[in-house]
Design an enzyme around this catalytic site. Structure first.
Site, short mmCIF file in Angstrom:
data_model
loop_
_atom_site.label_atom_id
_atom_site.label_comp_id
_atom_site.label_asym_id
_atom_site.label_seq_id
_atom_site.Cartn_x
_atom_site.Cartn_y
_atom_site.Cartn_z
N LYS A 210 14.37 1.61 4.97
CA LYS A 210 15.19 0.49 5.31
C LYS A 210 16.74 0.73 4.97
CE LYS A 210 15.89 -4.02 3.33
NZ LYS A 210 15.11 -5.07 2.63
N GLU A 216 13.49 10.74 -1.61
CA GLU A 216 12.08 11.32 -1.16
C GLU A 216 12.17 11.43 0.38
OE1 GLU A 216 12.77 8.97 -3.38
OE2 GLU A 216 10.90 8.87 -4.93
N GLY A 268 10.93 -4.30 1.57
CA GLY A 268 10.38 -3.19 1.90
C GLY A 268 8.59 -3.38 1.89
N ARG A 269 8.18 -4.06 0.69
CA ARG A 269 6.91 -4.31 0.66
C ARG A 269 6.28 -5.46 1.39
NH1 ARG A 269 10.30 -5.38 -3.37
NH2 ARG A 269 9.99 -7.45 -4.60
N GLU A 355 5.20 -5.06 -7.74
CA GLU A 355 7.21 -4.96 -7.75
C GLU A 355 7.58 -6.23 -7.30
OE1 GLU A 355 9.05 -1.27 -5.67
OE2 GLU A 355 9.10 -2.78 -4.03
N HIS A 386 -19.54 3.26 -9.06
CA HIS A 386 -20.02 4.40 -9.57
C HIS A 386 -18.91 5.01 -10.57
CE1 HIS A 386 -23.74 4.55 -7.51
NE2 HIS A 386 -23.14 3.91 -6.46
N LYS A 501 15.77 5.91 -10.77
CA LYS A 501 16.43 6.82 -9.57
C LYS A 501 17.63 7.09 -10.19
CE LYS A 501 14.83 3.58 -5.98
NZ LYS A 501 15.08 2.76 -4.93
O1 LIG Z 1 12.74 1.83 2.77
P1 LIG Z 1 13.42 2.55 1.84
O2 LIG Z 1 14.79 1.87 1.54
O3 LIG Z 1 13.40 3.93 1.94
O4 LIG Z 1 13.00 1.98 0.37
C1 LIG Z 1 11.51 2.47 0.22
C2 LIG Z 1 11.03 1.73 -1.22
O5 LIG Z 1 11.63 1.83 -2.18
C3 LIG Z 1 11.82 0.87 -3.12
O6 LIG Z 1 12.98 0.21 -3.02
C4 LIG Z 1 11.48 1.21 -4.45
O7 LIG Z 1 12.03 2.32 -4.84
C5 LIG Z 1 10.87 -0.19 -2.58
O8 LIG Z 1 11.22 -1.42 -2.86
C6 LIG Z 1 10.78 0.21 -0.83
O9 LIG Z 1 9.80 -0.17 -0.36
#
Ligand SMILES: O=P(O)(O)OC[C@H]1O[C@](O)(CO)[C@@H](O)[C@@H]1O
Length: 527
Positions: A210, A216, A268-269, A355, A386, A501
């Site tokens: 987003k 990452e 995002g979530r 979150e 288990h 971060k």
């Molecule tokens: O879609 P993006 O901007 O890469 O963010 C990924 C995720 O990183 C976060 O901002 C947390 O670091 C989440 O809230 C989000 O879902």
């Protein structure tokens, strides 16, 4: 009606609930067949349903009445309606909260500067559906003319967990038109294992971020592009589509095969029902399956408008959760699906819940004097039985449980062994666990004694279909939202993820850092 945002412990029902929470009625005296019938709310999904059964929760008529007063006093239904009308509810970031609108209009159209914001989501869905059809019928191929047979999503957090959980949840329901794989971790072995097991020549990659700035995800994009180039693919970005917001740096890059958009009004979530989940799920199962999922979520969203707890399972679940968290002082909640298809659903809910409501200040930035979001964890049954159920049955902490089950399995494949089918065994385990947790068992040997009185709820349906899955997703999203309203939090930002971060960047940079950080970074070769 004007809305008031008050701290939870200032509400008049708080004191009565605190008294009730100190001495909840015992399950041993309350749990009977009548209660199993009566303590249930069903969400109507057309020809299907999703039921929430709370017979094994430690609530009686008195507590339910107090919870209703709390819901009324906290104006839960009104706050939700206002949210769906486009009020700025993400106060920290000064944004509307519109994930409900991605599945349908809950309270009519939402406009901004004369623009219909629902039309934006519908337009993206339509663009994804058209793109998907062209991929499936071979109109869109790689530049070399190879048909795509696999889709690989690159993203993390909300851009991974929800879409991945939903993809896995439907693998048994429908044979995927394209198989999907996911790369999320910046650990290079994550991408390596996925890339080793696909044919890069026929794979379509979906880069999902987003913000378009997540370290990452951008690193994994670079890794994937490098591997594709090494495999002799001349224009690797022509095998990649992008899902991002229109203001992100990625949106300006025209090298992608295509780009689809979300906006800042969906966190995002909560983005699984936007283009973030829509692209991969439509490519894997077809846009009509994704539409069914949206319809199921929309039905649950409509049910969540009802101010009466007896008709509103998400609100009731939220209230019972708060009763357990704040008045019975229980610190965590386990999500226990008796369905292998939901193997990653607890991980998705972990982000969605923790979150959103893992906060210590209220929506005005002032510290709260009560506990907020619980720790969420879970695994499918019977596997969990288990593993960690020992602690759930006999540990010193009482952990409220959210079971999920289905009358039928998805694939229809089953066997009869020793007089019962596998599905019967699965559900026999599920009911046995509910009873064992609630009622316990006396034994003279303390080691074999089960204290019981461990509360659980059960969400169940006939079968895990796209519609039921959508309703299940929306149930939890709405539960989390209602709990955030109760605790007077802003559930829609996530400042708590930022410090890590910033420090990571500092470690990777050349500047001076805290000596402890420097020492650790040297030990791990991060600098
Ligand atoms: O879609 P993006 O901007 O890469 O963010 C990924 C995720 O990183 C976060 O901002 C947390 O670091 C989440 O809230 C989000 O879902």
């Amino acid at each position: 009606m004007s809305l008031e945002y008050k701290n939870f412990d200032t509400l008049s029902s708080y004191r009565d609930l605190a008294a009730a929470g100190k001495q909840p009625r015992s399950l041993e005296t309350m749990l009977d067949a009548k209660r199993v019938e009566r303590y249930e709310v069903k969400t109507d999904l057309g020809t299907e349903y999703l039921a929430y059964n709370y017979a094994a929760k430690k609530v009686d008529e008195n507590v339910l009445e107090l919870l209703q007063s709390l819901a009324d006093e906290a104006q839960l239904a009104e706050k939700y309606r206002t949210l769906t009308q486009g009020e700025v509810m993400n106060t920290g970031e000064n944004r509307k909260v519109l994930h409900h609108l991605s599945r349908g209009e809950v309270s009519g159209p939402v406009t901004e500067d004369g623009k219909d914001l629902g039309a934006f989501y519908r337009n993206q869905q339509q663009r994804i559906a058209t793109f998907t059809q062209k991929v499936h019928d071979g109109t869109i191929t790689t530049p070399e003319g190879t048909r795509f047979d696999t889709v690989v999503q690159i993203g993390i957090g909300g851009s991974d967990l929800g879409p991945r959980a939903l993809y896995l949840a439907l693998e048994g329901y429908a044979t995927p038109k394209m198989k999907a794989r996911f790369i999320s971790n910046v650990d290079p072995d994550d991408a390596a294992v996925v890339l080793q097991n696909i044919n890069p020549q026929s794979s379509l990659f979906i880069l999902v971020s987003k913000s378009g700035t997540t370290q990452e995800t951008l690193t994994n994009e670079a890794l994937v592009l490098g591997v594709l180039e090494k495999a002799g693919i001349q224009q690797p970005r022509k095998q990649m589509i992008c899902v991002t917001s229109e203001t992100s740096p990625l949106a300006k890059n025209s090298e992608y095969l295509d780009s689809f958009f979300i906006d800042d009004y969906i966190g995002g979530r909560f983005s699984s029902t936007s283009a973030v989940g829509g692209a991969v799920l439509s490519l894997a199962y077809g846009p009509e399956v994704f539409r069914d999922l949206l319809d199921g979520a929309h039905s649950a969203d409509l049910a969540a408008l009802d101010p009466s707890l007896q008709n509103n399972p998400a609100m009731l679940d939220a209230l019972i959760g708060v009763f357990e968290r704040n008045f019975m002082n229980l610190p965590s909640t386990a999500i226990l699906p008796y369905s292998q298809a939901l193997s990653r659903f607890p991980a998705h809910l972990q982000q969605a819940d923790m979150e959103s409501n893992g906060k210590q200040v209220n929506r005005f930035g002032k510290p709260v004097s009560y506990v907020t979001g619980p720790v969420i964890f879970g695994e499918p049954g019977t596997n969990g039985q288990h593993s960690f159920y020992q602690l759930l049955h006999q540990g010193t902490d009482i952990i409220p449980l959210q079971f999920i089950g289905f009358l039928k399995n998805q694939t229809g494949m089953d066997t009869t062994f020793e007089g019962s089918t596998s599905q019967q065994k699965l559900n026999a385990n599920l009911v046995a666990q509910i009873a064992a947790f609630a009622l316990g068992k006396d034994d003279d040997n303390a080691n074999k004694h089960f204290p019981g009185e461990r509360p659980s709820s059960l969400l169940y349906a006939d079968k895990l279909t796209p519609r039921v899955l959508g309703a299940l997703l929306a149930h939890f999203e709405n539960k989390i939202m209602f709990q955030g309203f109760l605790w007077n939090l802003n559930s829609f930002d996530q400042e708590g993820v930022q410090l890590g971060k910033v420090l990571t960047k500092a470690v990777l940079g050349a500047g001076e850092i805290h000596p402890a950080l420097q020492a650790l970074a040297e030990k791990l070769g991060a600098r």
